[in-house]
Write an enzyme that holds these catalytic residues in place. Structure first.
Site, PDB file in Angstrom:
ATOM      1  N   LYS A 203       0.815  -1.222   0.000  1.00  0.00           N
ATOM      2  CA  LYS A 203       0.000   0.000   0.000  1.00  0.00           C
ATOM      3  C   LYS A 203       0.846   1.268   0.000  1.00  0.00           C
ATOM      4  O   LYS A 203       2.044   1.241   0.276  1.00  0.00           O
ATOM      5  CB  LYS A 203      -0.957  -0.024   1.202  1.00  0.00           C
ATOM      6  CG  LYS A 203      -2.143  -0.961   0.949  1.00  0.00           C
ATOM      7  CD  LYS A 203      -3.190  -0.926   2.035  1.00  0.00           C
ATOM      8  CE  LYS A 203      -4.348  -1.876   1.646  1.00  0.00           C
ATOM      9  NZ  LYS A 203      -5.340  -2.017   2.717  1.00  0.00           N
ATOM     10  N   ARG A 237      -3.223  -9.940   5.225  1.00  0.00           N
ATOM     11  CA  ARG A 237      -3.626 -10.057   3.819  1.00  0.00           C
ATOM     12  C   ARG A 237      -2.461  -9.549   2.964  1.00  0.00           C
ATOM     13  O   ARG A 237      -2.141  -8.361   3.017  1.00  0.00           O
ATOM     14  CB  ARG A 237      -4.886  -9.210   3.608  1.00  0.00           C
ATOM     15  CG  ARG A 237      -5.472  -9.275   2.207  1.00  0.00           C
ATOM     16  CD  ARG A 237      -6.724  -8.415   2.116  1.00  0.00           C
ATOM     17  NE  ARG A 237      -7.245  -8.357   0.761  1.00  0.00           N
ATOM     18  CZ  ARG A 237      -6.787  -7.534  -0.164  1.00  0.00           C
ATOM     19  NH1 ARG A 237      -5.834  -6.689   0.117  1.00  0.00           N
ATOM     20  NH2 ARG A 237      -7.301  -7.559  -1.377  1.00  0.00           N
TER      21      ARG A 237
HETATM   22  C1  7PM Z   1      -6.447  -0.749  -5.393  1.00  0.00           C
HETATM   23  C2  7PM Z   1      -6.413  -0.060  -4.179  1.00  0.00           C
HETATM   24  C3  7PM Z   1      -6.554  -2.099  -5.432  1.00  0.00           C
HETATM   25  C4  7PM Z   1      -6.531  -0.756  -2.996  1.00  0.00           C
HETATM   26  C5  7PM Z   1      -6.639  -2.787  -4.255  1.00  0.00           C
HETATM   27  C6  7PM Z   1      -6.620  -2.118  -3.045  1.00  0.00           C
HETATM   28  C7  7PM Z   1      -8.015  -4.651   2.027  1.00  0.00           C
HETATM   29  C8  7PM Z   1      -9.030  -5.497   1.605  1.00  0.00           C
HETATM   30  C9  7PM Z   1      -8.222  -4.432  -0.102  1.00  0.00           C
HETATM   31  C10 7PM Z   1      -7.705  -4.588   3.416  1.00  0.00           C
HETATM   32  C11 7PM Z   1      -9.429  -6.221   3.736  1.00  0.00           C
HETATM   33  C12 7PM Z   1      -5.357  -3.545  -1.595  1.00  0.00           C
HETATM   34  C13 7PM Z   1      -6.675  -2.821  -1.745  1.00  0.00           C
HETATM   35  N1  7PM Z   1      -7.505  -4.012   0.943  1.00  0.00           N
HETATM   36  N2  7PM Z   1      -9.735  -6.288   2.444  1.00  0.00           N
HETATM   37  N3  7PM Z   1      -9.152  -5.359   0.276  1.00  0.00           N
HETATM   38  N4  7PM Z   1      -8.450  -5.405   4.229  1.00  0.00           N
HETATM   39  N5  7PM Z   1     -10.108  -6.981   4.610  1.00  0.00           N
HETATM   40  O1  7PM Z   1      -4.363  -2.800  -1.332  1.00  0.00           O
HETATM   41  O2  7PM Z   1      -6.841  -3.849   3.902  1.00  0.00           O
HETATM   42  O3  7PM Z   1      -5.256  -4.737  -1.779  1.00  0.00           O
HETATM   43  S1  7PM Z   1      -8.072  -3.915  -1.726  1.00  0.00           S
END
Ligand code: 7PM
Length: 255
Positions: A203, A237
């Site tokens: 991130k 995750r």
């Molecule tokens: C673009 C921006 C694509 C952000 C994907 C993301 C989480 C999640 C995501 C989290 C839980 C990523 C995010 N992040 N589910 N789904 N917790 N429970 O960085 O932090 O993967 S999507």
């Protein structure tokens, strides 16, 4: 929890796993690398992203959920939509991971009867607007209060307490300073008795601390995942399963 994105615009995988077959291969690989759960997502929650229509999301994720579940993998579905939750549960998924915390009409009902595990995440605003101007008086208190309220609502809807996981939602309507405060408060969040999930892999926060683009954030992400586990997270995750599992195993031997 290993991440499989089935989206054309996901920020770190760049559509490499657009095809179901590629996503399935990725899920199998993550299991081999030591993932206990594989999280399948077909709706980009990228800040500023447009919503994905339900039919398109179903088209992306259902073949992947079905194939991985058939292989005996514990699959989680990353979605905010009750219809996708229901269809993914029918296809064999074991966990519903909702970044919107089951606030959509019908979301709690979709999971309650099924007996699946649930991950309720905190997000301020919506994916389209959440990073515009995140604001809290006390981010730790507000996120904790929100998550406990969601847990109680899920229990009232019929979800067993033991099936509920809470997630502070790093980067979802939070500045880097908010993320830091929440990260340091993971032990307090875990003290309420619900398992805590932490998602920091690749991130922006990791990019801010290392100066690196998403594809080069593995070491930073592993460090953060390890610290999250030390701070009480039960699930991390991550994109880089093999490296994260090695780090956690070394820590467990040496601590
Ligand atoms: C673009 C921006 C694509 C952000 C994907 C993301 C989480 C999640 C995501 C989290 C839980 C990523 C995010 N992040 N589910 N789904 N917790 N429970 O960085 O932090 O993967 S999507």
């Amino acid at each position: 929890m290993g991440i499989v994105n089935v989206t054309p615009d996901s920020f770190s995988d760049g559509g490499r796993f657009l095809d179901a077959s590629d996503a399935i291969a990725q899920g199998l690989r993550l299991r081999e690398e030591g993932a206990d759960l594989v999280d399948v997502g077909g709706e980009s929650t990228r800040p500023g992203a447009a919503a994905v229509p339900v039919e398109e999301e179903l088209r992306r994720v259902l073949p992947v959920v079905e194939a991985l579940a058939k292989e005996g993998i514990a699959v989680s579905i990353d979605t905010m939509k009750p219809e996708v939750m229901r269809r993914a549960i029918d296809a064999g998924c074991a966990v519903v991971n909702d970044v919107y915390g089951f606030r959509a009409e019908g979301a709690m009902e979709a999971v309650a009867r099924a007996g699946v595990g649930v991950v309720a995440m905190h997000m301020q605003g919506t994916p389209g607007t959440m990073q515009k101007e995140p604001r809290y008086d006390d981010v730790v208190a507000e996120v904790t209060q929100f998550l406990l309220e969601r847990a109680h609502a899920l229990e009232a809807a019929g979800v067993a307490r033991a099936r509920i996981v809470l997630d502070p939602g790093f980067g979802f309507g939070k500045t880097v300073d908010h993320n830091k405060q929440l990260f340091r408060a993971l032990p307090q969040l875990a003290s309420h008795g619900y398992p805590v999930l932490a998602g920091v892999s690749r991130k922006k926060m990791i990019g801010d601390f290392t100066g690196r683009p998403a594809a080069e954030r593995t070491a930073g992400s592993v460090a953060a995942a390890l610290l999250a586990v030390q701070n009480g997270a039960s699930i991390v995750r991550v994109h880089d399963v093999k490296e994260t599992v090695d780090a956690i195993n070394v820590w467990m031997e040496l601590k």
